[in-house]
Write a protein that holds these residues in place. Structure first.
Motif, PDB file in Angstrom:
ATOM      1  N   ALA A  34     -31.755   0.982   1.045  1.00 57.39           N
ATOM      2  CA  ALA A  34     -31.469   0.069  -0.066  1.00 57.39           C
ATOM      3  C   ALA A  34     -30.255  -0.809   0.243  1.00 57.39           C
ATOM      4  O   ALA A  34     -30.268  -2.018  -0.034  1.00 57.39           O
ATOM      5  CB  ALA A  34     -31.228   0.864  -1.350  1.00 57.39           C
ATOM      6  N   GLU A  57     -22.352   7.233   7.446  1.00 59.27           N
ATOM      7  CA  GLU A  57     -22.882   7.710   8.735  1.00 59.27           C
ATOM      8  C   GLU A  57     -22.423   6.786   9.870  1.00 59.27           C
ATOM      9  O   GLU A  57     -22.130   5.617   9.637  1.00 59.27           O
ATOM     10  CB  GLU A  57     -24.409   7.748   8.680  1.00 59.27           C
ATOM     11  CG  GLU A  57     -24.929   8.794   7.715  1.00 59.27           C
ATOM     12  CD  GLU A  57     -26.440   8.826   7.678  1.00 59.27           C
ATOM     13  OE1 GLU A  57     -27.032   9.300   8.653  1.00 59.27           O
ATOM     14  OE2 GLU A  57     -27.024   8.376   6.678  1.00 59.27           O
ATOM     15  N   THR A 100     -17.644   5.447   7.467  1.00 63.61           N
ATOM     16  CA  THR A 100     -16.607   5.230   6.461  1.00 63.61           C
ATOM     17  C   THR A 100     -17.153   5.619   5.093  1.00 63.61           C
ATOM     18  O   THR A 100     -17.965   4.882   4.521  1.00 63.61           O
ATOM     19  CB  THR A 100     -16.205   3.724   6.433  1.00 63.61           C
ATOM     20  OG1 THR A 100     -15.883   3.329   7.759  1.00 63.61           O
ATOM     21  CG2 THR A 100     -15.033   3.466   5.518  1.00 63.61           C
ATOM     22  N   ALA A 101     -16.735   6.746   4.578  1.00 59.53           N
ATOM     23  CA  ALA A 101     -17.226   7.167   3.257  1.00 59.53           C
ATOM     24  C   ALA A 101     -16.336   6.602   2.154  1.00 59.53           C
ATOM     25  O   ALA A 101     -15.116   6.527   2.320  1.00 59.53           O
ATOM     26  CB  ALA A 101     -17.246   8.685   3.175  1.00 59.53           C
ATOM     27  N   HIS A 149     -32.443  15.366   6.836  1.00 64.52           N
ATOM     28  CA  HIS A 149     -32.254  14.193   5.985  1.00 64.52           C
ATOM     29  C   HIS A 149     -31.623  13.033   6.754  1.00 64.52           C
ATOM     30  O   HIS A 149     -31.967  11.883   6.545  1.00 64.52           O
ATOM     31  CB  HIS A 149     -31.370  14.565   4.780  1.00 64.52           C
ATOM     32  CG  HIS A 149     -31.330  13.498   3.752  1.00 64.52           C
ATOM     33  ND1 HIS A 149     -32.372  13.263   2.881  1.00 64.52           N
ATOM     34  CD2 HIS A 149     -30.398  12.563   3.471  1.00 64.52           C
ATOM     35  CE1 HIS A 149     -32.072  12.244   2.096  1.00 64.52           C
ATOM     36  NE2 HIS A 149     -30.880  11.790   2.439  1.00 64.52           N
ATOM     37  N   LEU A 266     -19.911   9.892  -7.180  1.00 65.51           N
ATOM     38  CA  LEU A 266     -18.978   8.755  -7.134  1.00 65.51           C
ATOM     39  C   LEU A 266     -19.070   7.969  -8.447  1.00 65.51           C
ATOM     40  O   LEU A 266     -18.050   7.612  -9.053  1.00 65.51           O
ATOM     41  CB  LEU A 266     -19.383   7.867  -5.955  1.00 65.51           C
ATOM     42  CG  LEU A 266     -18.369   6.992  -5.251  1.00 65.51           C
ATOM     43  CD1 LEU A 266     -17.180   7.800  -4.768  1.00 65.51           C
ATOM     44  CD2 LEU A 266     -19.056   6.284  -4.068  1.00 65.51           C
TER      45      LEU A 266
HETATM   46  C1  FAD Z   1     -37.210  13.066   6.667  1.00 66.25           C
HETATM   47  C2  FAD Z   1     -37.588  12.064   5.614  1.00 66.25           C
HETATM   48  C3  FAD Z   1     -38.885  11.547   5.580  1.00 66.25           C
HETATM   49  C4  FAD Z   1     -39.239  10.614   4.607  1.00 66.25           C
HETATM   50  N1  FAD Z   1     -40.516  10.110   4.602  1.00 66.25           N
HETATM   51  C5  FAD Z   1     -40.862   9.146   3.712  1.00 66.25           C
HETATM   52  C6  FAD Z   1     -42.154   8.550   3.731  1.00 66.25           C
HETATM   53  O1  FAD Z   1     -43.012   8.934   4.512  1.00 66.25           O
HETATM   54  N2  FAD Z   1     -42.415   7.543   2.847  1.00 66.25           N
HETATM   55  C7  FAD Z   1     -41.470   7.103   1.958  1.00 66.25           C
HETATM   56  O2  FAD Z   1     -41.742   6.174   1.175  1.00 66.25           O
HETATM   57  N3  FAD Z   1     -40.236   7.665   1.901  1.00 66.25           N
HETATM   58  C8  FAD Z   1     -39.913   8.667   2.758  1.00 66.25           C
HETATM   59  N4  FAD Z   1     -38.657   9.228   2.714  1.00 66.25           N
HETATM   60  C9  FAD Z   1     -37.726   8.810   1.650  1.00 66.25           C
HETATM   61  C10 FAD Z   1     -37.024   7.507   2.000  1.00 66.25           C
HETATM   62  O3  FAD Z   1     -36.525   7.531   3.302  1.00 66.25           O
HETATM   63  C11 FAD Z   1     -35.891   7.304   0.983  1.00 66.25           C
HETATM   64  O4  FAD Z   1     -36.489   7.194  -0.292  1.00 66.25           O
HETATM   65  C12 FAD Z   1     -35.075   6.059   1.293  1.00 66.25           C
HETATM   66  O5  FAD Z   1     -34.399   6.178   2.526  1.00 66.25           O
HETATM   67  C13 FAD Z   1     -34.042   5.830   0.180  1.00 66.25           C
HETATM   68  O6  FAD Z   1     -33.191   4.788   0.530  1.00 66.25           O
HETATM   69  P1  FAD Z   1     -31.683   4.756  -0.048  1.00 66.25           P
HETATM   70  O7  FAD Z   1     -31.056   3.560   0.538  1.00 66.25           O
HETATM   71  O8  FAD Z   1     -31.706   4.938  -1.499  1.00 66.25           O
HETATM   72  O9  FAD Z   1     -31.007   6.057   0.536  1.00 66.25           O
HETATM   73  P2  FAD Z   1     -30.703   6.419   2.059  1.00 66.25           P
HETATM   74  O10 FAD Z   1     -31.662   5.744   2.981  1.00 66.25           O
HETATM   75  O11 FAD Z   1     -30.622   7.893   2.076  1.00 66.25           O
HETATM   76  O12 FAD Z   1     -29.265   5.786   2.327  1.00 66.25           O
HETATM   77  C14 FAD Z   1     -28.122   6.179   1.624  1.00 66.25           C
HETATM   78  C15 FAD Z   1     -26.931   6.044   2.549  1.00 66.25           C
HETATM   79  O13 FAD Z   1     -25.738   6.115   1.777  1.00 66.25           O
HETATM   80  C16 FAD Z   1     -24.778   6.830   2.517  1.00 66.25           C
HETATM   81  N5  FAD Z   1     -23.746   7.327   1.603  1.00 66.25           N
HETATM   82  C17 FAD Z   1     -23.865   8.295   0.666  1.00 66.25           C
HETATM   83  N6  FAD Z   1     -22.692   8.464   0.015  1.00 66.25           N
HETATM   84  C18 FAD Z   1     -21.829   7.586   0.552  1.00 66.25           C
HETATM   85  C19 FAD Z   1     -20.453   7.291   0.312  1.00 66.25           C
HETATM   86  N7  FAD Z   1     -19.749   7.916  -0.621  1.00 66.25           N
HETATM   87  N8  FAD Z   1     -19.855   6.334   1.063  1.00 66.25           N
HETATM   88  C20 FAD Z   1     -20.557   5.662   2.012  1.00 66.25           C
HETATM   89  N9  FAD Z   1     -21.860   5.909   2.286  1.00 66.25           N
HETATM   90  C21 FAD Z   1     -22.483   6.851   1.560  1.00 66.25           C
HETATM   91  C22 FAD Z   1     -25.599   7.925   3.174  1.00 66.25           C
HETATM   92  O14 FAD Z   1     -24.906   8.489   4.273  1.00 66.25           O
HETATM   93  C23 FAD Z   1     -26.852   7.154   3.576  1.00 66.25           C
HETATM   94  O15 FAD Z   1     -26.727   6.626   4.872  1.00 66.25           O
HETATM   95  C24 FAD Z   1     -38.281  10.183   3.659  1.00 66.25           C
HETATM   96  C25 FAD Z   1     -36.971  10.713   3.690  1.00 66.25           C
HETATM   97  C26 FAD Z   1     -36.626  11.650   4.644  1.00 66.25           C
HETATM   98  C27 FAD Z   1     -35.228  12.218   4.657  1.00 66.25           C
END
Ligand code: FAD
Length: 435
Positions: A34, A57, A100-101, A149, A266
């Motif tokens: 996202a 990460e 950087t968190a 994850h 957060l």
């Molecule tokens: C193994 C696996 C397989 C999957 N397979 C599918 C699939 O087949 N089809 C599908 O539609 N979806 C799948 N998903 C789900 C999909 O990947 C997630 O729904 C999607 O990545 C969500 O995106 P996001 O940006 O919300 O979160 P994420 O992609 O998880 O990104 C969030 C990021 O925020 C960072 N973060 C968190 N807290 C902080 C902080 N305080 N400061 C800075 N950074 C921070 C994290 O480290 C991470 O890098 C899968 C997920 C996994 C783990």
């Protein structure tokens, strides 16, 4: 604009605060699916000032789905997982801060505190922090297992699987099952335990669970449903898991896949409303007019579904991030399309359109004892969803039919002679005649 946040303030002028001051800096916390999309979509929507994408990460934003599929098999490498190359961010003037968190948000001073002691000022803030694997508790402790994850989890797991041994997977959801398929293909002996009476009980109808169950057993997975882990002990270099049916499984490695919890601490600590996810309305706004949120970390009011949901999918993260970017640019736009999701296990593709609810009728289309069938969901004569097993055409048509809220009878849903694409054409011509 629908939404659960009655006090959500309307955004100001495009690129301006409600006060009229120009927006200079958008900080995005969370460099995942996202976050990456949101940053790029801001530029696509004409935002020309500073964008800072901050990620905990050490890796550039990457796709997670292959972590339990092609990456685990070794079919794709780390670079191929990147959502965008570094150049794409640099060329778009997006500053990326990795490793950087963010550890705190001060809404009064509009600033984000970072773990390394720095503070970032923002005019607008986007939270895209995703989720974290739920720890599995038994008795007073945790199963000492791995989770899958992050990219680093997958790198470590892949290395361990490459050296052979036995694997116990706790949890028969998508991640557990996809990992079982990949590990089995790599020659690993896999036992999978699921506490529910069937795998995928939370997300799929019985016919799809039965198909998946059968395929895993056919590939040699020792699959045990209705069983949970009671305790785990380490003995002679191996892990001994005692199960609720009094049996003991010996494994070299344990992987737990029992779902994720949204990373909403957060937001909660900053005083934003959370309820198993950061609460946002249909256009990704929190109750703070300067803060939006998107992806797995949110519980959103969904424009198409007309209810509050937490979704964990690439499609949701991408769509919601684009909506959040438009909102920040003063062009809030709800979405009116059905959610969808996919899973790959062995050579099989399972695809889901819509989000069926309890009470919807499910109609099987095709022979569930074969490798290709679908389950159609109906409510009051309207299609609400479809789960397709190796039926991409059914899935593609169903995405349109569900989004169009097309009428369908049980007989039509079940009829193999009637392609779903034909039903979509009929629906379109009826709609055109009425218009
Ligand atoms: C193994 C696996 C397989 C999957 N397979 C599918 C699939 O087949 N089809 C599908 O539609 N979806 C799948 N998903 C789900 C999909 O990947 C997630 O729904 C999607 O990545 C969500 O995106 P996001 O940006 O919300 O979160 P994420 O992609 O998880 O990104 C969030 C990021 O925020 C960072 N973060 C968190 N807290 C902080 C902080 N305080 N400061 C800075 N950074 C921070 C994290 O480290 C991470 O890098 C899968 C997920 C996994 C783990």
């Amino acid at each position: 604009m629908g939404g659960p946040l009655p006090d959500a303030a309307a955004d100001g002028v495009a690129g301006h605060h409600p006060t009229g001051a120009p927006v200079k800096t958008v900080v995005i916390v969370g460099a995942g699916q996202a976050g990456s999309e949101l940053a790029v979509a801001l530029r696509q929507n004409g935002f020309s000032d500073r964008i800072l994408l901050v990620g905990a990460e050490p890796h550039l934003p990457y796709q997670r789905p292959p972590l339990s599929k092609a990456f685990l098999h070794g079919k794709v490498d780390q670079v191929a997982l990147r959502i965008r190359a570094l150049d794409a961010y640099t060329n778009a003037g997006i500053e990326v801060e990795l490793d950087t968190a963010a550890v705190g948000i001060d809404r009064r001073t509009r600033s984000v505190a970072l773990a390394d002691g720095r503070t970032l000022r923002y005019d607008k803030l986007a939270l895209t922090t995703g989720g974290s694997p739920r720890p599995l508790r038994f008795g007073s402790g945790h199963v000492p297992g791995r989770t899958l994850h992050h990219l680093d989890d997958a790198i470590a797991l892949r290395q361990e699987l490459q050296s052979g041994g036995t694997l116990l997977i706790v949890g028969g959801g998508f991640i557990g099952l996809e990992t079982a398929a990949a590990a089995t293909d790599m020659g690993i002996a896999v036992t999978l335990v699921e506490a529910q009476p069937r795998v995928l009980a939370r997300t799929c109808p019985p016919a799809v669970s039965a198909f998946v169950d059968r395929e895993h057993r056919n590939h040699g997975v020792d699959l045990r449903t209705g069983v949970s882990v009671r305790s785990v002990a380490r003995r002679d270099g191996a892990l001994l898991a005692e199960l609720s049916d009094d049996t003991v499984v010996r494994a070299d490695l344990i992987l737990t896949g029992v779902g994720i919890a949204p990373n909403d601490t957060l937001a909660a600590t900053a005083g934003l409303a959370v309820d198993d996810g950061v609460l946002v309305d249909a256009v990704a706004r929190t109750a703070d007019p300067d803060i939006v949120a998107a992806g797995d970390c949110t519980r959103q009011w969904h424009g198409f579904l007309g209810r509050s949901v937490r979704l964990e999918s690439v499609q949701n993260a991408t769509d919601q991030a684009r909506i959040a970017a438009r909102t920040l640019c003063g062009k809030p736009t709800e979405r009116f399309t059905a959610p969808w999701f996919w899973s790959d296990q062995y050579d099989h593709k399972i695809q889901m359109a819509g989000l069926p609810q309890t009470g919807d009728t499910d109609v099987v289309r095709g022979d569930p004892s074969s490798n290709s069938f679908s389950v159609v969901y109906l409510r009051n004569g309207i299609i609400t969803g479809l789960h397709a097993v190796n039926r991409p055409r059914d899935f593609t048509a169903a995405r349109q039919l569900v989004t169009a809220r097309a009428a369908m009878t049980g007989d039509e849903a079940a009829s193999e002679d009637l392609p779903l694409s034909e039903l979509m054409k009929r629906h379109q011509s009826t709609a055109e005649r009425r218009a």
